[in-house]
Design a protein around this motif. Structure first.
Motif, PDB file in Angstrom:
ATOM      1  N   TYR A  44       2.221  25.371  -9.862  1.00  0.00           N
ATOM      2  CA  TYR A  44       0.769  25.511  -9.878  1.00  0.00           C
ATOM      3  C   TYR A  44       0.101  24.322  -9.210  1.00  0.00           C
ATOM      4  O   TYR A  44       0.606  23.194  -9.250  1.00  0.00           O
ATOM      5  CB  TYR A  44       0.237  25.592 -11.315  1.00  0.00           C
ATOM      6  N   VAL A  45      -1.077  24.580  -8.639  1.00  0.00           N
ATOM      7  CA  VAL A  45      -1.972  23.535  -8.140  1.00  0.00           C
ATOM      8  C   VAL A  45      -3.275  23.654  -8.909  1.00  0.00           C
ATOM      9  O   VAL A  45      -3.804  24.750  -9.113  1.00  0.00           O
ATOM     10  CB  VAL A  45      -2.239  23.689  -6.627  1.00  0.00           C
ATOM     11  N   HIS A  46      -3.804  22.500  -9.362  1.00  0.00           N
ATOM     12  CA  HIS A  46      -5.118  22.456 -10.005  1.00  0.00           C
ATOM     13  C   HIS A  46      -5.968  21.429  -9.269  1.00  0.00           C
ATOM     14  O   HIS A  46      -5.565  20.270  -9.136  1.00  0.00           O
ATOM     15  CB  HIS A  46      -5.003  22.040 -11.476  1.00  0.00           C
ATOM     16  N   ASN A  47      -7.112  21.838  -8.792  1.00  0.00           N
ATOM     17  CA  ASN A  47      -8.052  20.886  -8.195  1.00  0.00           C
ATOM     18  C   ASN A  47      -8.832  20.195  -9.305  1.00  0.00           C
ATOM     19  O   ASN A  47      -9.334  20.860 -10.211  1.00  0.00           O
ATOM     20  CB  ASN A  47      -9.023  21.601  -7.250  1.00  0.00           C
ATOM     21  N   ILE A  48      -8.943  18.881  -9.237  1.00  0.00           N
ATOM     22  CA  ILE A  48      -9.664  18.121 -10.249  1.00  0.00           C
ATOM     23  C   ILE A  48     -10.892  17.474  -9.614  1.00  0.00           C
ATOM     24  O   ILE A  48     -10.996  17.372  -8.392  1.00  0.00           O
ATOM     25  CB  ILE A  48      -8.766  17.070 -10.916  1.00  0.00           C
ATOM     26  N   SER A  49     -11.826  17.034 -10.446  1.00  0.00           N
ATOM     27  CA  SER A  49     -13.138  16.657  -9.932  1.00  0.00           C
ATOM     28  C   SER A  49     -13.292  15.167  -9.627  1.00  0.00           C
ATOM     29  O   SER A  49     -14.386  14.722  -9.325  1.00  0.00           O
ATOM     30  CB  SER A  49     -14.216  17.066 -10.942  1.00  0.00           C
ATOM     31  N   ASP A  50     -12.217  14.401  -9.708  1.00  0.00           N
ATOM     32  CA  ASP A  50     -12.294  12.978  -9.402  1.00  0.00           C
ATOM     33  C   ASP A  50     -11.004  12.584  -8.698  1.00  0.00           C
ATOM     34  O   ASP A  50      -9.996  13.292  -8.800  1.00  0.00           O
ATOM     35  CB  ASP A  50     -12.479  12.166 -10.683  1.00  0.00           C
ATOM     36  N   TRP A  51     -11.007  11.459  -7.999  1.00  0.00           N
ATOM     37  CA  TRP A  51      -9.790  11.079  -7.259  1.00  0.00           C
ATOM     38  C   TRP A  51      -8.702  10.551  -8.186  1.00  0.00           C
ATOM     39  O   TRP A  51      -7.547  10.518  -7.833  1.00  0.00           O
ATOM     40  CB  TRP A  51     -10.113  10.070  -6.162  1.00  0.00           C
ATOM     41  N   MET A  52      -9.021  10.179  -9.421  1.00  0.00           N
ATOM     42  CA  MET A  52      -8.096   9.846 -10.498  1.00  0.00           C
ATOM     43  C   MET A  52      -7.010   8.850 -10.094  1.00  0.00           C
ATOM     44  O   MET A  52      -5.852   9.197  -9.915  1.00  0.00           O
ATOM     45  CB  MET A  52      -7.447  11.112 -11.058  1.00  0.00           C
ATOM     46  N   PRO A  53      -7.357   7.582  -9.965  1.00  0.00           N
ATOM     47  CA  PRO A  53      -6.335   6.560  -9.693  1.00  0.00           C
ATOM     48  C   PRO A  53      -5.450   6.339 -10.917  1.00  0.00           C
ATOM     49  O   PRO A  53      -5.777   6.780 -12.026  1.00  0.00           O
ATOM     50  CB  PRO A  53      -7.172   5.318  -9.390  1.00  0.00           C
ATOM     51  N   VAL A  54      -4.329   5.646 -10.730  1.00  0.00           N
ATOM     52  CA  VAL A  54      -3.404   5.350 -11.828  1.00  0.00           C
ATOM     53  C   VAL A  54      -4.133   4.507 -12.873  1.00  0.00           C
ATOM     54  O   VAL A  54      -4.823   3.538 -12.553  1.00  0.00           O
ATOM     55  CB  VAL A  54      -2.162   4.606 -11.298  1.00  0.00           C
ATOM     56  N   TYR A  55      -3.967   4.900 -14.115  1.00  0.00           N
ATOM     57  CA  TYR A  55      -4.736   4.281 -15.192  1.00  0.00           C
ATOM     58  C   TYR A  55      -3.892   4.313 -16.459  1.00  0.00           C
ATOM     59  O   TYR A  55      -3.228   5.311 -16.751  1.00  0.00           O
ATOM     60  CB  TYR A  55      -6.025   5.074 -15.390  1.00  0.00           C
ATOM     61  N   GLU A  56      -3.878   3.206 -17.207  1.00  0.00           N
ATOM     62  CA  GLU A  56      -3.131   3.168 -18.459  1.00  0.00           C
ATOM     63  C   GLU A  56      -4.078   3.405 -19.618  1.00  0.00           C
ATOM     64  O   GLU A  56      -4.903   2.548 -19.948  1.00  0.00           O
ATOM     65  CB  GLU A  56      -2.425   1.824 -18.638  1.00  0.00           C
ATOM     66  N   PRO A  57      -3.988   4.550 -20.274  1.00  0.00           N
ATOM     67  CA  PRO A  57      -4.901   4.848 -21.379  1.00  0.00           C
ATOM     68  C   PRO A  57      -4.483   4.130 -22.658  1.00  0.00           C
ATOM     69  O   PRO A  57      -3.436   3.493 -22.722  1.00  0.00           O
ATOM     70  CB  PRO A  57      -4.759   6.361 -21.537  1.00  0.00           C
TER      71      PRO A  57
ATOM     72  N   GLN B 124       0.812  -1.219   0.000  1.00  0.00           N
ATOM     73  CA  GLN B 124       0.000   0.000   0.000  1.00  0.00           C
ATOM     74  C   GLN B 124       0.845   1.269   0.000  1.00  0.00           C
ATOM     75  O   GLN B 124       0.482   2.260  -0.641  1.00  0.00           O
ATOM     76  CB  GLN B 124      -0.943  -0.006   1.208  1.00  0.00           C
ATOM     77  N   ASP B 125       1.973   1.247   0.718  1.00  0.00           N
ATOM     78  CA  ASP B 125       2.821   2.436   0.763  1.00  0.00           C
ATOM     79  C   ASP B 125       3.396   2.754  -0.620  1.00  0.00           C
ATOM     80  O   ASP B 125       3.473   3.926  -1.021  1.00  0.00           O
ATOM     81  CB  ASP B 125       3.960   2.254   1.770  1.00  0.00           C
ATOM     82  N   SER B 126       3.799   1.723  -1.356  1.00  0.00           N
ATOM     83  CA  SER B 126       4.325   1.930  -2.711  1.00  0.00           C
ATOM     84  C   SER B 126       3.232   2.426  -3.644  1.00  0.00           C
ATOM     85  O   SER B 126       3.462   3.302  -4.489  1.00  0.00           O
ATOM     86  CB  SER B 126       4.921   0.624  -3.250  1.00  0.00           C
ATOM     87  N   LEU B 127       2.029   1.861  -3.487  1.00  0.00           N
ATOM     88  CA  LEU B 127       0.906   2.306  -4.313  1.00  0.00           C
ATOM     89  C   LEU B 127       0.556   3.763  -4.037  1.00  0.00           C
ATOM     90  O   LEU B 127       0.228   4.528  -4.952  1.00  0.00           O
ATOM     91  CB  LEU B 127      -0.314   1.420  -4.060  1.00  0.00           C
ATOM     92  N   LEU B 128       0.653   4.162  -2.755  1.00  0.00           N
ATOM     93  CA  LEU B 128       0.338   5.543  -2.392  1.00  0.00           C
ATOM     94  C   LEU B 128       1.337   6.504  -3.020  1.00  0.00           C
ATOM     95  O   LEU B 128       0.949   7.543  -3.580  1.00  0.00           O
ATOM     96  CB  LEU B 128       0.346   5.706  -0.874  1.00  0.00           C
ATOM     97  N   LYS B 129       2.622   6.166  -2.975  1.00  0.00           N
ATOM     98  CA  LYS B 129       3.631   7.054  -3.561  1.00  0.00           C
ATOM     99  C   LYS B 129       3.441   7.148  -5.071  1.00  0.00           C
ATOM    100  O   LYS B 129       3.528   8.240  -5.664  1.00  0.00           O
ATOM    101  CB  LYS B 129       5.035   6.555  -3.244  1.00  0.00           C
ATOM    102  N   GLN B 130       3.160   6.011  -5.714  1.00  0.00           N
ATOM    103  CA  GLN B 130       2.919   6.040  -7.155  1.00  0.00           C
ATOM    104  C   GLN B 130       1.708   6.911  -7.486  1.00  0.00           C
ATOM    105  O   GLN B 130       1.732   7.688  -8.447  1.00  0.00           O
ATOM    106  CB  GLN B 130       2.701   4.622  -7.676  1.00  0.00           C
ATOM    107  N   TYR B 131       0.669   6.800  -6.685  1.00  0.00           N
ATOM    108  CA  TYR B 131      -0.548   7.584  -6.900  1.00  0.00           C
ATOM    109  C   TYR B 131      -0.254   9.085  -6.828  1.00  0.00           C
ATOM    110  O   TYR B 131      -0.708   9.868  -7.672  1.00  0.00           O
ATOM    111  CB  TYR B 131      -1.594   7.197  -5.864  1.00  0.00           C
ATOM    112  N   LEU B 132       0.508   9.499  -5.832  1.00  0.00           N
ATOM    113  CA  LEU B 132       0.831  10.921  -5.682  1.00  0.00           C
ATOM    114  C   LEU B 132       1.731  11.395  -6.814  1.00  0.00           C
ATOM    115  O   LEU B 132       1.545  12.504  -7.349  1.00  0.00           O
ATOM    116  CB  LEU B 132       1.497  11.162  -4.332  1.00  0.00           C
TER     117      LEU B 132
END
Length: 607
Positions: free
Chosen positions: A396-409, A280-288
């Protein structure tokens, strides 16, 4: 901006570094030779005698800068001068009222000093009346606070307007200036709030406690608090200025996705992870890191498409993870102009990783604020709000409207600007990516930057116009170069340059290169006395080809041309890749006009 006074950018940049070197805001004992008194009325005395700036004099005394603005620097043969935009008493009273304070003593000395630095230009006078002309209506400079500020001709009055980098705040500056013994003073009818908050400070505003806790847990809070530092390598001093962009998720937006704490966020990340063995700690760092860019981008920068594309791929700080940004047409707004004609504008909204699959899109709420956009489209709500373009001292900081998890498009066209590296941005500062073509090219040596591996050939080069790897801005004959710049390869026969691509989604691509062609390179185009600029190109040490892209140019006119490098190139994993160019044309060492000038490499998906 209208037309930027480009040469002033270079001057401003060099002056900003000079002020960092001399640390002019630490007043030293004049017996050491750092400062000396001046004859006549210097800046502070001039203000004191005016009677219109009594509150500003209090600010100068409170911050210990009164004496500095009353002294002449004596560290060189040239006189040291300041340009000060001095707020009137009424302007400061309005500023205090907005802050909810009674006077400058209610603010910290550090903040008040930053205020003085924001209103001060360290260097020769801008002399606005002389700088502005019919075709020059704006210019940029670096304040003593290190912030880029913009001066524009005020179309509603006789003076000028001074804008902060966010263009959300502006004050009126007088057209006439007061000449002092050690500089110049312009009257300011307002106060620009000093930029003292870092990206982390902006996130840590009470609305994003989950994100703040996550950043602290991974140590990224310290990263996002970095502004600048100085390093020494082999005795050579390097100044590094940090720039970040962070896509923030507020507590409210987390809660809409069933996340109410850091523990909930970790559980959600684990539940959506493609590899169950990752902690979980590795996933959290990747997410940020997935929400972090190591460069400074406005919302409009992120939404900018290349050509007619409506999708753009951006690399993130998370290794081998990318974002896909879609620009969606929303509506048309008609504006009646003064001459009675009607102008139609298309309104857009932007979403991340929306490829019409089941992924719940995150939106970056942006557009021109005067339209007051607030429209529902399905489940997506797009509005202009204060949650984007939140300017910080380091980005800059931009607030976005979803929590946006890691995703491969899915695959999308990727345009690789060969100068798009953090090290290049730091080295060039305001000279990087000029907004328009220039009247006189500037050249910057890139060969020592860590993002490139440059090896000159054994016989060197006879072209003394460029360094072995050189960043060059473009004049109008190369106006079609992306971002009005190019990278020049001048490494000689058997010399090489190695670079990393942006992260690319796995799959097959056609690979093309855009080149800046000058008439002096006609001998390369026609292979007259040379091998047409032949290169050996490899990708990840494989996929070797011999190519001479300049020989595909059929016109003799200077301009930007495109050639195919690979008809098909396949990548088995989503990752960054290593491109190596080896110059195989002997003329690269013998002909003083030989150089290879590249703009960008484009990867176009093959279905």
């Amino acid at each position: 901006m209208n037309k930027l006074l480009y040469i002033l950018l270079a001057v401003s940049l060099s002056l900003s570094f000079t002020s960092c070197d001399k640390d002019l805001w630490k007043f030293e004992d004049e017996s050491e030779g750092s400062y000396k008194p001046v004859e006549g009325d210097p800046i502070s005395t001039t203000l004191d005698n005016s009677g219109e700036f009594s509150e500003w004099i209090k600010v100068l005394n409170y911050t210990d800068t009164y004496s500095i603005l009353n002294a002449l620097y004596d560290g060189s043969n040239s006189a040291h001068k300041y340009t000060l935009f001095a707020p009137t008493d009424e302007a400061l009273k309005r500023f205090y009222a907005e802050k909810g304070i009674s006077g400058i003593e209610d603010l910290s000395v550090e903040y008040a000093t930053a205020l003085v630095k924001t209103m001060t230009y360290d260097g020769d006078s801008l002399k606005l009346t002389e700088k502005f002309a019919a075709d020059i209506t704006s210019l940029a400079y670096v304040s003593e606070a290190g912030e880029t500020l913009y001066l524009r001709v005020n179309t509603e009055g006789e003076g000028f307007t001074l804008h902060s980098q966010s263009i959300q705040e502006a004050i009126v500056i007088s057209r006439n200036y007061i000449t002092c013994a050690n500089g110049f003073v312009y009257t300011a009818e307002g106060v620009l709030s000093p930029l003292v908050e870092t990206v982390f400070d902006r996130i840590n505003d009470g609305s994003s406690d989950i994100m703040v806790e996550a950043l602290k847990a991974t140590g990224l809070d310290k990263t996002l608090s970095l502004v600048a530092d100085t390093t020494y390598t082999l005795g050579i001093r390097s100044f590094h200025q940090y720039r970040f962009t962070f896509l923030n998720v507020t507590d409210d937006d987390f809660s809409r996705n069933g996340i109410y704490s850091l523990s909930d966020l970790k559980k959600q990340l684990a539940a959506t992870a493609s590899d169950a063995s990752v902690g979980q700690d590795s996933l959290l760092k990747q997410y940020l890191q997935y929400h972090l860019f190591e460069a400074s981008y406005t919302a409009s920068d992120l939404a900018e498409m290349v050509g007619s594309d409506s999708v753009r791929i951006w690399g993130t700080s998370a290794p081998n993870q990318i974002l896909m940004i879609h620009r969606h047409s929303l509506a048309e707004v008609q504006t009646v102009l003064d001459d009675g004609t009607v102008e139609t504008d298309t309104i857009y909204y932007v979403s991340f990783n929306d490829d019409n699959d089941s992924y719940e899109k995150a939106t970056l709420n942006w557009e021109v604020p005067e339209y007051g956009l607030s429209v529902n489209i399905g489940e997506a709500t797009c509005l202009w709000r204060t949650g984007q373009n939140i300017l910080a001292k380091n980005g800059y900081v931009h607030n976005i409207s979803d929590w946006m998890p890691v995703y491969e498009p899915k695959q999308s066209t990727v345009v690789w600007d060969l100068a798009d590296y953090t090290e290049v941005r730091n080295a060039l500062g305001l000279l990087y990516h000029p907004e328009t073509v220039v009247s006189s090219e500037s050249k910057t040596d890139l060969s020592r930057l860590a993002c490139y591996t440059v090896e000159s050939g054994p016989d060197g080069t006879s072209n003394n116009s460029y360094s072995s790897l050189c960043y060059v801005t473009c004049k109008s004959n190369l106006k079609d170069c992306l971002y009005h710049d190019r990278v020049v390869f001048n490494v000689g026969y058997q010399g090489s340059v190695t670079m990393q691509t942006p992260t690319l989604v796995k799959g097959k691509y056609k690979v093309t290169i855009s080149m800046a062609y000058l008439t002096e390179h006609s001998f390369i185009r026609t292979s007259n006395g040379c091998k047409g600029g032949m290169m050996r190109l490899t990708v990840d040490g494989e996929n070797q080809i011999l190519t001479a892209p300049y020989t595909s140019i059929t016109k003799s006119l200077a301009g930007v041309y495109e050639a195919t490098l690979y008809d098909e190139l396949e990548f088995d994993e989503t990752a960054s890749h290593t491109f190596k160019f080896v110059v195989m044309d002997p003329a690269a060492s013998t002909n003083s006009k030989f150089s290879l000038q590249f703009d960008a490499i484009t990867f176009t998906p093959i279905e």
